[in-house]
Write a protein that holds these residues in place. Sequence first.
Motif, short mmCIF file in Angstrom:
data_model
loop_
_atom_site.label_atom_id
_atom_site.label_comp_id
_atom_site.label_asym_id
_atom_site.label_seq_id
_atom_site.Cartn_x
_atom_site.Cartn_y
_atom_site.Cartn_z
N ILE A 1 -8.11 3.84 -4.05
CA ILE A 1 -8.91 3.11 -3.07
C ILE A 1 -10.04 4.01 -2.57
CG2 ILE A 1 -8.91 2.04 -0.77
CD1 ILE A 1 -5.78 1.69 -1.33
N LEU A 2 -11.24 3.45 -2.50
CA LEU A 2 -12.37 4.13 -1.87
C LEU A 2 -12.91 3.23 -0.77
CD1 LEU A 2 -14.72 6.22 -1.64
CD2 LEU A 2 -15.91 4.86 -3.38
N VAL A 3 -13.02 3.79 0.43
CA VAL A 3 -13.70 3.11 1.53
C VAL A 3 -14.93 3.92 1.89
CG1 VAL A 3 -13.56 2.23 3.88
CG2 VAL A 3 -11.53 2.18 2.41
N ASN A 4 -16.09 3.33 1.72
CA ASN A 4 -17.36 3.97 2.07
C ASN A 4 -17.74 3.61 3.50
OD1 ASN A 4 -18.39 5.47 -0.22
ND2 ASN A 4 -18.60 3.52 -1.29
N ALA A 5 -17.65 4.58 4.40
CA ALA A 5 -18.01 4.34 5.80
C ALA A 5 -18.87 5.46 6.37
CB ALA A 5 -16.75 4.17 6.65
N ALA A 6 -19.40 6.32 5.50
CA ALA A 6 -20.17 7.49 5.96
C ALA A 6 -21.62 7.11 6.20
CB ALA A 6 -20.09 8.60 4.92
N ALA A 7 -21.89 6.67 7.41
CA ALA A 7 -23.26 6.35 7.81
C ALA A 7 -23.34 6.35 9.32
CB ALA A 7 -23.68 4.99 7.25
N LEU A 8 -24.50 6.72 9.85
CA LEU A 8 -24.69 6.72 11.29
C LEU A 8 -24.74 5.29 11.80
CD1 LEU A 8 -25.36 8.50 13.81
CD2 LEU A 8 -27.77 8.05 13.31
N PRO A 9 -23.89 4.91 12.77
CA PRO A 9 -23.93 3.54 13.30
C PRO A 9 -25.32 3.19 13.81
CG PRO A 9 -21.98 4.68 14.09
CD PRO A 9 -22.82 5.72 13.38
N GLY A 10 -25.85 2.09 13.32
CA GLY A 10 -27.20 1.68 13.73
C GLY A 10 -28.31 2.32 12.94
N LEU B 1 0.81 -1.22 0.00
CA LEU B 1 0.00 0.00 0.00
C LEU B 1 0.84 1.27 0.00
CD1 LEU B 1 -2.86 -1.06 2.43
CD2 LEU B 1 -3.10 -0.50 0.01
N GLN B 2 2.16 1.13 0.04
CA GLN B 2 3.02 2.30 0.04
C GLN B 2 2.77 3.15 -1.20
OE1 GLN B 2 5.21 2.80 2.65
NE2 GLN B 2 5.70 4.84 1.86
N GLY B 3 2.41 4.42 -0.98
CA GLY B 3 2.17 5.34 -2.08
C GLY B 3 0.80 5.27 -2.70
N LYS B 4 -0.05 4.34 -2.25
CA LYS B 4 -1.42 4.29 -2.75
C LYS B 4 -2.19 5.52 -2.24
CE LYS B 4 -1.31 0.26 -4.89
NZ LYS B 4 -1.34 0.19 -6.36
N ARG B 5 -3.27 5.84 -2.94
CA ARG B 5 -4.06 7.04 -2.63
C ARG B 5 -5.49 6.63 -2.33
NH1 ARG B 5 -2.14 8.93 -8.42
NH2 ARG B 5 -2.98 6.81 -8.66
N ALA B 6 -5.95 6.98 -1.15
CA ALA B 6 -7.24 6.48 -0.67
C ALA B 6 -8.18 7.61 -0.28
CB ALA B 6 -7.03 5.56 0.53
N ILE B 7 -9.47 7.32 -0.40
CA ILE B 7 -10.53 8.17 0.14
C ILE B 7 -11.30 7.34 1.15
CG2 ILE B 7 -12.66 9.43 -0.37
CD1 ILE B 7 -11.61 9.75 -3.26
N VAL B 8 -11.52 7.89 2.33
CA VAL B 8 -12.34 7.24 3.35
C VAL B 8 -13.46 8.19 3.73
CG1 VAL B 8 -12.43 6.17 5.63
CG2 VAL B 8 -10.35 5.95 4.23
N THR B 9 -14.69 7.86 3.36
CA THR B 9 -15.81 8.67 3.81
C THR B 9 -16.18 8.25 5.23
OG1 THR B 9 -17.60 7.22 3.01
CG2 THR B 9 -16.64 8.77 1.42
N GLY B 10 -16.73 9.18 5.98
CA GLY B 10 -16.95 8.91 7.40
C GLY B 10 -15.63 8.76 8.15
N GLY B 11 -14.59 9.45 7.67
CA GLY B 11 -13.24 9.23 8.16
C GLY B 11 -12.82 10.07 9.35
N SER B 12 -13.73 10.86 9.90
CA SER B 12 -13.33 11.74 11.00
C SER B 12 -13.40 11.07 12.36
CB SER B 12 -14.20 13.00 11.02
OG SER B 12 -15.55 12.68 11.30
N ARG B 13 -14.11 9.95 12.46
CA ARG B 13 -14.27 9.29 13.76
C ARG B 13 -14.69 7.84 13.56
NH1 ARG B 13 -18.87 13.02 16.21
NH2 ARG B 13 -17.45 14.54 15.28
#
Length: 252
Positions: A88-97, A5-17
């Motif tokens: 890379i895209l990681v979709n994690a932007a959603a309210l838990p539950g 993963l060295q040098g790969k470029r990623a987006i993580v939504t919901g990435g602040s917490r």
Amino acid sequence: MDLQLQGKRAIVTGGSRGIGKAIARQLALEGADVVIAARGQEALQATAKELAALTGRTIVPVVTDTGSTDSVNALIAHAVEALGGVDILVNAAALPGGISTATGIAEVIDAEALLDIDIKVIGYLRTARAVAPHLLANGWGRIINIGGLAIHRTGRPVATLRNVGVAAVTKNLADELGPQGINVVAVHPGLTRTERTDSAAAARATSGNTIGRIVDAGEVADIVAFLASPRSVAINGDAIAVGGGSPGTIHY
């Protein structure tokens, strides 16, 4: 194992917490530069500063509402400009539950159900649609969609529905994009320890899985980092449960 993963470029939504923050942290520790997206500017900036200091990688905060196509398109454009592209895209932007607390059909409120689906299912689809041309141009990419183990449970119909929707989006994207070198996978956490978890919630987890303790967000992030890597090429379109094992159920 070198996850390459060295040098790969990623987006993580919901990435602040929460789980999203843990994922962004682990990707950066593995050598990726990361754009983190969320709606709250203050939390985003604090997290970006923290992760950049910890990892030495470029961490770019972008205020984003995944319920808005314009906002999502602006996020992807910003990420490409800031990082020189995206892998890379990681979709994690959603309210838990989720928003809806309905436990039966009579309690379902249409507006809450529609908002839950718009944020977690259509929101994930929006970001994937916006990023796909860039991954296709690379000839390689990873999309990981964070769902939830409510997909396997009754008792909260909207919570189940939105996670089933995540699985459906994931499999459709995997079949379409897989031949072009882009793997798409869903990850379904159960009750997970984050900065918001109290002792009562942690105690409940001990009887809800087969490892006898709550899973930590960092442990979920370890799995996601592998799935985001070139090492995960053999996994596409599938759903990975990361809740510590569900007692009494068999999935095959």
